[in-house]
Design a protein around this motif. Structure first.
Motif, PDB file in Angstrom:
ATOM      1  N   GLY A  80       0.844  -1.196   0.000  1.00 28.59           N
ATOM      2  CA  GLY A  80       0.000   0.000   0.000  1.00 28.59           C
ATOM      3  C   GLY A  80       0.878   1.243   0.000  1.00 28.59           C
ATOM      4  O   GLY A  80       2.005   1.210   0.510  1.00 28.59           O
ATOM      5  N   THR A  81       0.371   2.290  -0.592  1.00 21.80           N
ATOM      6  CA  THR A  81       1.137   3.539  -0.691  1.00 21.80           C
ATOM      7  C   THR A  81       0.497   4.623   0.171  1.00 21.80           C
ATOM      8  O   THR A  81      -0.686   4.938  -0.016  1.00 21.80           O
ATOM      9  N   ILE A  82       1.262   5.167   1.098  1.00 20.32           N
ATOM     10  CA  ILE A  82       0.814   6.354   1.844  1.00 20.32           C
ATOM     11  C   ILE A  82       1.584   7.543   1.278  1.00 20.32           C
ATOM     12  O   ILE A  82       2.817   7.599   1.373  1.00 20.32           O
ATOM     13  N   ASP A  83       0.858   8.461   0.654  1.00 19.52           N
ATOM     14  CA  ASP A  83       1.497   9.631   0.046  1.00 19.52           C
ATOM     15  C   ASP A  83       1.909  10.633   1.124  1.00 19.52           C
ATOM     16  O   ASP A  83       1.259  10.758   2.164  1.00 19.52           O
ATOM     17  N   GLY A  85       1.563  13.713   1.329  1.00 19.67           N
ATOM     18  CA  GLY A  85       0.582  14.737   1.692  1.00 19.67           C
ATOM     19  C   GLY A  85      -0.685  14.197   2.328  1.00 19.67           C
ATOM     20  O   GLY A  85      -1.582  14.974   2.684  1.00 19.67           O
ATOM     21  N   TYR A  86      -0.783  12.891   2.495  1.00 18.42           N
ATOM     22  CA  TYR A  86      -2.016  12.296   3.030  1.00 18.42           C
ATOM     23  C   TYR A  86      -2.139  12.575   4.524  1.00 18.42           C
ATOM     24  O   TYR A  86      -1.203  12.317   5.282  1.00 18.42           O
ATOM     25  N   ARG A  87      -3.298  13.092   4.914  1.00 13.34           N
ATOM     26  CA  ARG A  87      -3.504  13.399   6.338  1.00 13.34           C
ATOM     27  C   ARG A  87      -4.719  12.673   6.912  1.00 13.34           C
ATOM     28  O   ARG A  87      -5.169  12.969   8.022  1.00 13.34           O
ATOM     29  N   VAL A  90      -4.555   6.352   8.575  1.00 14.55           N
ATOM     30  CA  VAL A  90      -3.874   5.231   7.920  1.00 14.55           C
ATOM     31  C   VAL A  90      -4.758   3.998   8.093  1.00 14.55           C
ATOM     32  O   VAL A  90      -5.113   3.635   9.222  1.00 14.55           O
ATOM     33  N   LYS A  91      -5.126   3.393   6.969  1.00 14.35           N
ATOM     34  CA  LYS A  91      -5.974   2.201   7.009  1.00 14.35           C
ATOM     35  C   LYS A  91      -5.313   1.074   6.227  1.00 14.35           C
ATOM     36  O   LYS A  91      -4.498   1.312   5.337  1.00 14.35           O
ATOM     37  N   ILE A  92      -5.715  -0.140   6.579  1.00 16.18           N
ATOM     38  CA  ILE A  92      -5.064  -1.316   6.000  1.00 16.18           C
ATOM     39  C   ILE A  92      -6.127  -2.218   5.401  1.00 16.18           C
ATOM     40  O   ILE A  92      -7.127  -2.532   6.059  1.00 16.18           O
TER      41      ILE A  92
HETATM   42  O1  DUT Z   1      -2.998   0.792   2.184  1.00 12.42           O
HETATM   43  C1  DUT Z   1      -3.280   1.996   2.088  1.00 12.42           C
HETATM   44  C2  DUT Z   1      -3.224   2.661   0.859  1.00 12.42           C
HETATM   45  C3  DUT Z   1      -3.582   4.002   0.826  1.00 12.42           C
HETATM   46  N1  DUT Z   1      -3.954   4.660   1.961  1.00 12.42           N
HETATM   47  C4  DUT Z   1      -4.256   6.096   1.911  1.00 12.42           C
HETATM   48  C5  DUT Z   1      -2.978   6.914   1.869  1.00 12.42           C
HETATM   49  C6  DUT Z   1      -2.822   7.257   0.430  1.00 12.42           C
HETATM   50  O2  DUT Z   1      -2.093   8.469   0.277  1.00 12.42           O
HETATM   51  C7  DUT Z   1      -4.258   7.359  -0.027  1.00 12.42           C
HETATM   52  C8  DUT Z   1      -4.464   7.065  -1.471  1.00 12.42           C
HETATM   53  O3  DUT Z   1      -3.939   5.800  -1.759  1.00 12.42           O
HETATM   54  P1  DUT Z   1      -3.697   5.326  -3.271  1.00 12.42           P
HETATM   55  O4  DUT Z   1      -3.020   6.394  -4.054  1.00 12.42           O
HETATM   56  O5  DUT Z   1      -3.067   3.980  -3.204  1.00 12.42           O
HETATM   57  O6  DUT Z   1      -5.194   5.083  -3.754  1.00 12.42           O
HETATM   58  P2  DUT Z   1      -5.966   5.649  -5.023  1.00 12.42           P
HETATM   59  O7  DUT Z   1      -6.975   4.626  -5.353  1.00 12.42           O
HETATM   60  O8  DUT Z   1      -4.999   6.080  -6.089  1.00 12.42           O
HETATM   61  O9  DUT Z   1      -6.716   6.881  -4.373  1.00 12.42           O
HETATM   62  P3  DUT Z   1      -6.440   8.442  -4.597  1.00 12.42           P
HETATM   63  O10 DUT Z   1      -7.174   8.792  -5.838  1.00 12.42           O
HETATM   64  O11 DUT Z   1      -7.006   9.077  -3.363  1.00 12.42           O
HETATM   65  O12 DUT Z   1      -4.952   8.648  -4.730  1.00 12.42           O
HETATM   66  O13 DUT Z   1      -4.983   6.397   0.736  1.00 12.42           O
HETATM   67  C9  DUT Z   1      -3.978   4.003   3.178  1.00 12.42           C
HETATM   68  O14 DUT Z   1      -4.297   4.570   4.227  1.00 12.42           O
HETATM   69  N2  DUT Z   1      -3.645   2.684   3.201  1.00 12.42           N
END
Ligand code: DUT
Ligand code: MG
Length: 144
Positions: A80-83, A85-87, A90-92
């Motif tokens: 999983g990716t936590i960016d 700037g993400y506030r 945190v979820k799994i």
């Molecule tokens: O296992 C994870 C994966 C992501 N996130 C949060 C942090 C991350 O910065 C955000 C977006 O994740 P991601 O880029 O993988 O998902 P997306 O489907 O591309 O959503 P978005 O359009 O919000 O970027 O969700 C988590 O808390 N846990």
């Protein structure tokens, strides 16, 4: 100087990410809730924390090998990716690949987070990519 991971607890029972041993790459993440995962089922599990990563880094949410080996429970979107700037919280996303139901207990260590540097590149279109020995070979081209 070591960079700092700022962590905000948004639930009174939240536990800060923690290394099991000094020098471990992964900071263990704790579930804030109890949840049953039936065979084949996945669920989004909260940790009760929000984080602010050091500049130029991401956090990778990875499975714990013990849960995978003993219970076939892993992180569905691993890593999983936590960016930066993400506030949000945190979820799994856990999935139970096993044949038995698996109970995520509150305060159970369910995954681990590795903080890694990111190279922020400019994207530039070209018709002229540099030549290499591998060229377009891939997907098992070098044999077993
Ligand atoms: O296992 C994870 C994966 C992501 N996130 C949060 C942090 C991350 O910065 C955000 C977006 O994740 P991601 O880029 O993988 O998902 P997306 O489907 O591309 O959503 P978005 O359009 O919000 O970027 O969700 C988590 O808390 N846990
Ligand atoms: Mg995204």
């Amino acid at each position: 100087m070591q960079p700092t991971l700022h962590v905000k607890r948004i639930h009174e029972d939240a536990i800060l990410p923690e290394r099991a041993h000094e020098g471990d790459a992964g900071l263990d993440l704790y579930a804030i809730e109890r949840k049953e995962l039936k065979p084949g089922e996945s669920a989004l599990i909260g940790t009760g924390i929000q984080i602010a990563l050091p500049e130029g880094t991401e956090a990778q949410v990875r499975p714990r090998s013990g849960l995978a080996l003993k219970h076939s429970v892993t992180v569905l979107n691993s890593p999983g990716t936590i960016d930066e700037g993400y506030r949000g919280e945190v979820k799994i996303i856990l999935i139970n690949h096993g044949k038995e139901p698996f109970i995520v207990e509150k305060e159970m260590r369910i995954a681990q987070m590795v903080i890694a540097p990111i190279l922020f590149v400019n994207v530039s279109e070209t018709n002229d990519l540099s030549e290499t020995i591998r060229a377009e070979k891939g997907f098992g081209s070098s044999g077993k």
